[in-house]
Write a protein that holds these residues in place. Structure first.
Motif, PDB file in Angstrom:
ATOM      1  N   TYR A  44     -17.988  25.412  -5.641  1.00 35.18           N
ATOM      2  CA  TYR A  44     -18.347  24.001  -5.822  1.00 35.18           C
ATOM      3  C   TYR A  44     -17.072  23.165  -5.990  1.00 35.18           C
ATOM      4  CZ  TYR A  44     -20.540  19.844  -7.806  1.00 35.18           C
ATOM      5  OH  TYR A  44     -20.936  18.558  -8.037  1.00 35.18           O
ATOM      6  N   LEU A  45     -16.136  23.683  -6.779  1.00 35.22           N
ATOM      7  CA  LEU A  45     -14.869  22.973  -6.985  1.00 35.22           C
ATOM      8  C   LEU A  45     -14.134  22.774  -5.654  1.00 35.22           C
ATOM      9  CD1 LEU A  45     -12.561  21.890  -8.814  1.00 35.22           C
ATOM     10  CD2 LEU A  45     -11.738  24.253  -8.989  1.00 35.22           C
ATOM     11  N   LEU A  46     -14.079  23.844  -4.861  1.00 35.86           N
ATOM     12  CA  LEU A  46     -13.409  23.764  -3.553  1.00 35.86           C
ATOM     13  C   LEU A  46     -14.056  22.677  -2.686  1.00 35.86           C
ATOM     14  CD1 LEU A  46     -11.668  24.813  -1.158  1.00 35.86           C
ATOM     15  CD2 LEU A  46     -13.305  26.669  -0.878  1.00 35.86           C
ATOM     16  N   ASN A  47     -15.394  22.680  -2.639  1.00 30.02           N
ATOM     17  CA  ASN A  47     -16.095  21.683  -1.809  1.00 30.02           C
ATOM     18  C   ASN A  47     -15.879  20.266  -2.321  1.00 30.02           C
ATOM     19  OD1 ASN A  47     -17.149  23.337   0.125  1.00 30.02           O
ATOM     20  ND2 ASN A  47     -18.918  23.894  -1.111  1.00 30.02           N
ATOM     21  N   GLN A  48     -15.959  20.092  -3.628  1.00 31.16           N
ATOM     22  CA  GLN A  48     -15.777  18.754  -4.208  1.00 31.16           C
ATOM     23  C   GLN A  48     -14.342  18.262  -3.993  1.00 31.16           C
ATOM     24  OE1 GLN A  48     -18.199  16.644  -5.583  1.00 31.16           O
ATOM     25  NE2 GLN A  48     -19.337  18.208  -4.468  1.00 31.16           N
ATOM     26  N   ALA A  49     -13.388  19.161  -4.070  1.00 26.46           N
ATOM     27  CA  ALA A  49     -11.989  18.782  -3.841  1.00 26.46           C
ATOM     28  C   ALA A  49     -11.835  18.273  -2.407  1.00 26.46           C
ATOM     29  CB  ALA A  49     -11.063  19.973  -4.100  1.00 26.46           C
ATOM     30  N   VAL A  86     -11.648  26.619 -22.025  1.00 31.96           N
ATOM     31  CA  VAL A  86     -12.681  25.584 -22.079  1.00 31.96           C
ATOM     32  C   VAL A  86     -12.621  24.716 -20.822  1.00 31.96           C
ATOM     33  CG1 VAL A  86     -13.436  23.536 -23.342  1.00 31.96           C
ATOM     34  CG2 VAL A  86     -12.695  25.568 -24.596  1.00 31.96           C
ATOM     35  N   GLU A  87     -11.422  24.289 -20.478  1.00 32.89           N
ATOM     36  CA  GLU A  87     -11.256  23.530 -19.233  1.00 32.89           C
ATOM     37  C   GLU A  87      -9.799  23.560 -18.793  1.00 32.89           C
ATOM     38  OE1 GLU A  87     -12.937  19.789 -20.418  1.00 32.89           O
ATOM     39  OE2 GLU A  87     -11.002  18.984 -21.037  1.00 32.89           O
ATOM     40  N   ALA A  88      -9.567  23.061 -17.583  1.00 37.11           N
ATOM     41  CA  ALA A  88      -8.205  23.112 -17.059  1.00 37.11           C
ATOM     42  C   ALA A  88      -7.898  21.842 -16.282  1.00 37.11           C
ATOM     43  CB  ALA A  88      -8.048  24.315 -16.146  1.00 37.11           C
ATOM     44  N   GLU A  89      -6.604  21.605 -16.163  1.00 39.31           N
ATOM     45  CA  GLU A  89      -6.151  20.496 -15.324  1.00 39.31           C
ATOM     46  C   GLU A  89      -5.470  21.112 -14.100  1.00 39.31           C
ATOM     47  OE1 GLU A  89      -4.087  17.232 -17.435  1.00 39.31           O
ATOM     48  OE2 GLU A  89      -2.601  17.480 -15.836  1.00 39.31           O
ATOM     49  N   LEU A  90      -5.845  20.636 -12.930  1.00 37.59           N
ATOM     50  CA  LEU A  90      -5.245  21.157 -11.694  1.00 37.59           C
ATOM     51  C   LEU A  90      -4.510  20.037 -10.986  1.00 37.59           C
ATOM     52  CD1 LEU A  90      -8.360  22.964 -10.086  1.00 37.59           C
ATOM     53  CD2 LEU A  90      -6.982  23.732 -12.016  1.00 37.59           C
ATOM     54  N   LEU A  91      -3.509  20.400 -10.209  1.00 39.08           N
ATOM     55  CA  LEU A  91      -2.829  19.419  -9.364  1.00 39.08           C
ATOM     56  C   LEU A  91      -2.972  19.865  -7.918  1.00 39.08           C
ATOM     57  CD1 LEU A  91      -1.202  16.813  -9.614  1.00 39.08           C
ATOM     58  CD2 LEU A  91       0.867  18.203  -9.462  1.00 39.08           C
ATOM     59  N   LEU A  92      -3.669  19.037  -7.125  1.00 38.17           N
ATOM     60  CA  LEU A  92      -3.901  19.387  -5.718  1.00 38.17           C
ATOM     61  C   LEU A  92      -3.090  18.455  -4.816  1.00 38.17           C
ATOM     62  CD1 LEU A  92      -7.731  20.122  -5.959  1.00 38.17           C
ATOM     63  CD2 LEU A  92      -5.825  21.716  -6.110  1.00 38.17           C
ATOM     64  N   GLU A  93      -3.280  18.637  -3.497  1.00 37.04           N
ATOM     65  CA  GLU A  93      -2.456  17.857  -2.559  1.00 37.04           C
ATOM     66  C   GLU A  93      -3.322  16.978  -1.668  1.00 37.04           C
ATOM     67  OE1 GLU A  93      -0.869  21.132  -0.438  1.00 37.04           O
ATOM     68  OE2 GLU A  93      -0.238  21.988  -2.359  1.00 37.04           O
ATOM     69  N   ARG A  94      -2.713  15.900  -1.180  1.00 35.71           N
ATOM     70  CA  ARG A  94      -3.389  15.089  -0.149  1.00 35.71           C
ATOM     71  C   ARG A  94      -2.932  15.635   1.198  1.00 35.71           C
ATOM     72  NH1 ARG A  94      -6.947  11.717  -2.031  1.00 35.71           N
ATOM     73  NH2 ARG A  94      -6.639  11.607  -4.259  1.00 35.71           N
ATOM     74  N   GLY A  95      -3.462  16.824   1.533  1.00 36.68           N
ATOM     75  CA  GLY A  95      -3.024  17.476   2.778  1.00 36.68           C
ATOM     76  C   GLY A  95      -3.957  17.149   3.924  1.00 36.68           C
ATOM     77  N   ASP A  96      -3.911  17.995   4.943  1.00 46.78           N
ATOM     78  CA  ASP A  96      -4.742  17.814   6.135  1.00 46.78           C
ATOM     79  C   ASP A  96      -6.128  18.423   5.843  1.00 46.78           C
ATOM     80  OD1 ASP A  96      -6.012  18.049   8.560  1.00 46.78           O
ATOM     81  OD2 ASP A  96      -4.192  18.596   9.659  1.00 46.78           O
ATOM     82  N   ALA A  99      -9.026  18.233   7.413  1.00 41.49           N
ATOM     83  CA  ALA A  99      -9.722  18.878   8.539  1.00 41.49           C
ATOM     84  C   ALA A  99      -9.199  20.298   8.731  1.00 41.49           C
ATOM     85  CB  ALA A  99      -9.526  18.054   9.808  1.00 41.49           C
ATOM     86  N   ALA A 100      -7.878  20.460   8.655  1.00 40.67           N
ATOM     87  CA  ALA A 100      -7.288  21.799   8.825  1.00 40.67           C
ATOM     88  C   ALA A 100      -7.719  22.697   7.670  1.00 40.67           C
ATOM     89  CB  ALA A 100      -5.763  21.692   8.875  1.00 40.67           C
ATOM     90  N   SER A 101      -7.778  22.128   6.485  1.00 41.87           N
ATOM     91  CA  SER A 101      -8.186  22.903   5.309  1.00 41.87           C
ATOM     92  C   SER A 101      -9.628  23.382   5.458  1.00 41.87           C
ATOM     93  CB  SER A 101      -8.023  22.023   4.064  1.00 41.87           C
ATOM     94  OG  SER A 101      -8.590  22.642   2.957  1.00 41.87           O
ATOM     95  N   LYS A 102     -10.507  22.481   5.911  1.00 41.80           N
ATOM     96  CA  LYS A 102     -11.918  22.852   6.103  1.00 41.80           C
ATOM     97  C   LYS A 102     -12.049  23.967   7.144  1.00 41.80           C
ATOM     98  CE  LYS A 102     -14.293  18.642   4.701  1.00 41.80           C
ATOM     99  NZ  LYS A 102     -14.888  17.385   5.087  1.00 41.80           N
ATOM    100  N   ALA A 103     -11.259  23.853   8.209  1.00 42.31           N
ATOM    101  CA  ALA A 103     -11.319  24.867   9.272  1.00 42.31           C
ATOM    102  C   ALA A 103     -10.867  26.228   8.724  1.00 42.31           C
ATOM    103  CB  ALA A 103     -10.444  24.436  10.447  1.00 42.31           C
ATOM    104  N   LEU A 104      -9.817  26.199   7.915  1.00 40.71           N
ATOM    105  CA  LEU A 104      -9.310  27.453   7.337  1.00 40.71           C
ATOM    106  C   LEU A 104     -10.348  28.078   6.410  1.00 40.71           C
ATOM    107  CD1 LEU A 104      -6.849  29.312   7.118  1.00 40.71           C
ATOM    108  CD2 LEU A 104      -6.000  27.883   5.245  1.00 40.71           C
ATOM    109  N   LEU A 155      -8.789  16.347  -1.124  1.00 41.28           N
ATOM    110  CA  LEU A 155      -7.733  17.133  -1.761  1.00 41.28           C
ATOM    111  C   LEU A 155      -7.718  18.556  -1.211  1.00 41.28           C
ATOM    112  CD1 LEU A 155      -8.151  15.911  -5.439  1.00 41.28           C
ATOM    113  CD2 LEU A 155      -6.245  15.411  -3.878  1.00 41.28           C
ATOM    114  N   THR A 156      -6.527  19.028  -0.901  1.00 36.24           N
ATOM    115  CA  THR A 156      -6.380  20.397  -0.382  1.00 36.24           C
ATOM    116  C   THR A 156      -5.590  21.239  -1.389  1.00 36.24           C
ATOM    117  OG1 THR A 156      -4.331  19.828   0.748  1.00 36.24           O
ATOM    118  CG2 THR A 156      -6.365  19.571   2.006  1.00 36.24           C
TER     119      THR A 156
END
Ligand SMILES: Cc1cc2nc3c(=O)[nH]c(=O)nc-3n(C[C@H](O)[C@H](O)[C@H](O)COP(=O)(O)OP(=O)(O)OC[C@H]3O[C@@H](n4cnc5c(N)ncnc54)[C@H](O)[C@@H]3O)c2cc1C
Length: 306
Positions: free
Chosen positions: A92-97, A171-181, A183-188, A102-103
């Protein structure tokens, strides 16, 4: 928050194995979690916390004390930063990102379980893992005090973190993601999901049962003499446990209703009615044979609570 008694744990695990929890609580907020911990303290009960149950072998006699299923679902996006509750599902996290453009979480494609379990075991694939995207973790220490730890204090390594050693409750975490590609991320992600569908077993399991084994360049000749060709594993300097199990001719080996997957040798699958005892006997047999044949010691990746 309700504390129930005598709840069978098998349905809460991907292995579909495990006896009853003496007491059981489904916890949805930090306040409920603190109430549950206080209840256990007052009743002098041990505590066991879990998330998705996808890295667990629970014993046939179950777990004494209070078993807490963490269902903390906070999820907030702020530019490249994500605050995520320990109970949020990785998929779910991956999809929401990706929905938030966010990649960086592609490694999580096909990895079941929750953020809490993934941080504790530094879950990952293709050489990338949870510790690579986490920047801080909020947790309860042994005195149930809420604390924050920066990533560099968490001792992340291959399938390892400080949380495994100290049993802190994430309990929870903070993540730092990227503003990458995106479409390429979804394909991968789709490519990796398809790969898993075609190459990993679909029977109940807890994923890879053993960790892969580190080797040094100095070991290569000695390994060769035992019939282990490490050439193709040089990039990560790890011998896949599945390769060794396959070489030892253990694919398909069955004890009771537990079987070394004929498809992927590092998976033990539940053929339907497997007992934890079947899995324990099968894992010790595998470890013994790998030790005898190759002089190498396998170590469980799955958490055994037996
Ligand atoms: C089909 C399949 C494929 C898999 N593929 C992969 C893979 O490619 N890579 C990989 O790394 N793993 C893989 N796994 C293993 C598993 O998905 C990961 O280890 C996952 O991160 C476990 O999360 P969980 O929430 O299910 O943990 P659980 O199984 O619920 O718990 C595992 C351990 O973590 C502890 N724990 C859980 N939540 C918390 C918390 N909030 N605070 C403190 N401790 C906690 C539990 O006490 C337990 O000791 C796979 C599993 C399956 C079934």
């Amino acid at each position: 928050m309700q504390i129930q008694e005598n709840i069978i744990l098998a349905p809460y695990t991907t292995f579909k194995i495990g006896g009853p929890a003496e007491y059981f609580a489904l916890v949805k907020t930090l306040e409920e979690l603190q109430d549950a911990l206080l209840w256990a303290k007052e009743k002098e009960k041990d505590i066991f916390v879990f998330g998705g149950g996808s890295n667990l072998l629970i014993g046939d006699n179950g777990i004494k004390g209070l078993v807490i299923k963490l269902d903390l679902q906070r999820l907030e996006f702020d530019e490249n930063k994500v605050i995520v509750g320990a109970g949020v599902n990785l998929a779910y996290l991956l999809n929401q990102a990706l929905e938030n453009n966010l990649t960086g979480l592609e490694f999580a494609a096909g990895v079941p379980g929750t953020v809490g379990g993934a941080i504790r075991g530094n879950a990952g694939t293709y050489g990338v893992a949870m510790g690579d995207v986490v920047t801080a973790i909020r947790y309860l220490d042994k005195n149930n005090e809420l604390k924050t730890m920066a990533k560099n204090e968490a001792d992340f390594a291959y399938r390892h973190s400080i949380f495994k050693v100290n049993n802190y409750l994430i309990v929870e975490a903070e993540l730092l993601l990227e503003r990458g590609d995106v479409a390429a991320s979804k394909a991968l992600v789709q490519e990796r999901l398809l790969y898993r569908k075609n190459n990993h077993p679909n029977q109940p399991s807890a994923g890879c049962i053993f960790k892969n084994i580190d080797f040094r360049e100095a070991d290569i000749e000695a390994l060769k003499s035992k019939g282990i060709e490490v050439g193709k594993f040089l990039e990560h300097k790890k011998i896949p446990a599945g390769y060794l199990i396959e070489k030892a001719d253990l694919k398909g080996k069955t004890i009771g209703q537990a079987q070394v997957s004929p498809q992927h040798a590092n998976y033990i699958i539940n053929l339907g009615e497997a007992k934890a005892e079947d899995v324990v006997i099968l894992t010790s047999l595998i470890k013994q044979q790998i030790r005898d044949k190759f002089g190498l010691q396998l170590e469980e990746e799955v958490q055994f609570v037996v």
